[in-house]
Design an enzyme around this catalytic site. Structure first.
Site, mmCIF file in Angstrom:
data_model
loop_
_atom_site.group_PDB
_atom_site.id
_atom_site.type_symbol
_atom_site.label_atom_id
_atom_site.label_comp_id
_atom_site.label_asym_id
_atom_site.label_seq_id
_atom_site.Cartn_x
_atom_site.Cartn_y
_atom_site.Cartn_z
ATOM 1 N N HIS A 141 0.839 -1.206 0.000
ATOM 2 C CA HIS A 141 0.000 0.000 0.000
ATOM 3 C C HIS A 141 0.879 1.263 0.000
ATOM 4 O O HIS A 141 0.639 2.202 -0.768
ATOM 5 C CB HIS A 141 -0.923 -0.044 1.233
ATOM 6 C CG HIS A 141 -1.788 1.151 1.408
ATOM 7 N ND1 HIS A 141 -3.133 1.158 1.077
ATOM 8 C CD2 HIS A 141 -1.523 2.393 1.878
ATOM 9 C CE1 HIS A 141 -3.643 2.348 1.348
ATOM 10 N NE2 HIS A 141 -2.686 3.113 1.833
ATOM 11 N N GLU A 142 1.900 1.265 0.839
ATOM 12 C CA GLU A 142 2.791 2.441 0.918
ATOM 13 C C GLU A 142 3.560 2.636 -0.386
ATOM 14 O O GLU A 142 3.702 3.759 -0.883
ATOM 15 C CB GLU A 142 3.771 2.289 2.085
ATOM 16 C CG GLU A 142 3.123 2.326 3.458
ATOM 17 C CD GLU A 142 2.240 3.534 3.643
ATOM 18 O OE1 GLU A 142 2.629 4.644 3.258
ATOM 19 O OE2 GLU A 142 1.124 3.374 4.173
ATOM 20 N N HIS A 145 1.438 4.289 -2.984
ATOM 21 C CA HIS A 145 1.347 5.758 -2.864
ATOM 22 C C HIS A 145 2.529 6.411 -3.579
ATOM 23 O O HIS A 145 2.372 7.430 -4.256
ATOM 24 C CB HIS A 145 1.371 6.185 -1.390
ATOM 25 C CG HIS A 145 0.044 6.117 -0.695
ATOM 26 N ND1 HIS A 145 -1.094 6.725 -1.181
ATOM 27 C CD2 HIS A 145 -0.332 5.527 0.480
ATOM 28 C CE1 HIS A 145 -2.111 6.511 -0.343
ATOM 29 N NE2 HIS A 145 -1.676 5.782 0.667
ATOM 30 N N GLU A 199 -6.366 6.835 -1.380
ATOM 31 C CA GLU A 199 -6.402 5.627 -0.544
ATOM 32 C C GLU A 199 -6.870 4.415 -1.341
ATOM 33 O O GLU A 199 -6.313 3.323 -1.207
ATOM 34 C CB GLU A 199 -7.319 5.841 0.662
ATOM 35 C CG GLU A 199 -6.653 6.578 1.789
ATOM 36 C CD GLU A 199 -5.297 6.002 2.142
ATOM 37 O OE1 GLU A 199 -5.225 4.847 2.580
ATOM 38 O OE2 GLU A 199 -4.291 6.693 1.937
HETATM 39 ZN ZN LIG Z 1 -2.702 5.102 2.278
#
Ligand SMILES: [Zn+2]
Length: 274
Positions: A141-142, A145, A199
């Site tokens: 997830h990071e 981003h 997100e």
């Molecule tokens: Zn996030």
């Protein structure tokens, strides 16, 4: 109405320097959205690198950097399997100077700065009793981003808003903006909440990265559930910068199903390492 005219002129000048781009390819999860950037990728990455180096030096001084060799090896192994998968979304990312460190802190937190500079806090690993699959979910997830350059996008929006409201009517040149980038990049990556759109994109790309690396995509769901359970007693810092939305679990379940064949294929290949 002189001030609004000046603001308008400033805005137009900045818009002229605006770049529209799609940072990543869609992948199986199908992330597709044009993004608008005002600050350059290189400026943001240079600033991130400086901030990261300073932060890691500070952690070292405080005796909080990579204290547990086994834990560090575990994190690096997971990240090491995720990084090659980034090529699916953007081939240039495999050449980034990726770095990952474990910081000793009770905070439940993890982040990835622009250009691939990561940190994961012992608080997240220990308090969530995270499995390898769950750590792959959070780091995927990071990393997502960073691939989508959400920090640069948010910094661009901030710069545009600040200029649009006038800042006393002064024209803020791109050069002046460079001065404040260093502070902004850390603030945006580690302190400010990200948008719901960002997100969802990070959830989607992250789950595909994990599956392709041979980590069970279902772990993304158990990870967020653990995170929210903890929120009652000791709110994870991570949730303040990655605000959950009502549809998150349903979205993740849907995407987990989509990428399951990638996970099965990766598990079956010797390169997955297990
Ligand atoms: Zn996030």
């Amino acid at each position: 109405m002189r001030t609004s005219l000046v603001a308008l002129a400033a805005c137009a000048a900045l818009l002229a320097g605006c770049e529209t781009a799609e940072t990543t390819k869609q992948g199986v999860v199908g992330v597709d959205r044009q993004q608008r950037f005002l600050v350059s990728e290189k400026d943001v990455e240079d600033s991130a690198k400086k901030q990261y180096t300073a932060m890691m030096a500070d952690a070292q001084k405080k005796g909080a950097l990579d204290k547990d060799a086994a834990q560090v090896a575990r994190v690096k192994a997971i990240v090491g399997r995720l990084i090659p998968q980034t090529a699916v979304f953007r081939p240039d990312a495999t050449k980034w100077a990726w770095e990952a460190h474990v910081l000793t802190s009770s905070e439940v937190n993890a982040w990835c700065m622009p250009g691939g500079k990561m940190a994961i806090y012992t608080g997240l690993i220990n308090k969530l009793q995270a499995t390898d699959d769950e750590l792959a979910a959070v780091m995927g997830h990071e990393i997502a981003h960073a691939l989508r350059e959400h920090s640069r996008e948010q910094m661009s929006q901030q710069a545009l808003t600040q200029t649009a409201i006038g800042l006393g009517g002064a024209l803020l040149g791109i050069g002046d903006m460079g001065q404040s980038l260093a502070g902004m990049v850390a603030n945006v990556t580690m302190e400010l909440p990200k948008s719901r759109t960002a997100e969802k994109e990070a959830d989607d790309i992250g789950i595909e990265l994990a599956a392709r690396a041979g980590y069970n995509p279902q772990a993304a769901i158990s990870l967020w559930q653990k995170m929210e359970k903890l929120a009652g007693s000791q709110p994870p810092k991570w949730l303040s910068t990655h605000p959950p939305h009502a549809d998150r679990v349903a979205d993740l379940q849907n995407q987990a199903q989509k990428v399951m064949p990638l996970y099965t294929a990766a598990k079956g290949s010797p390169a997955a390492g297990k």
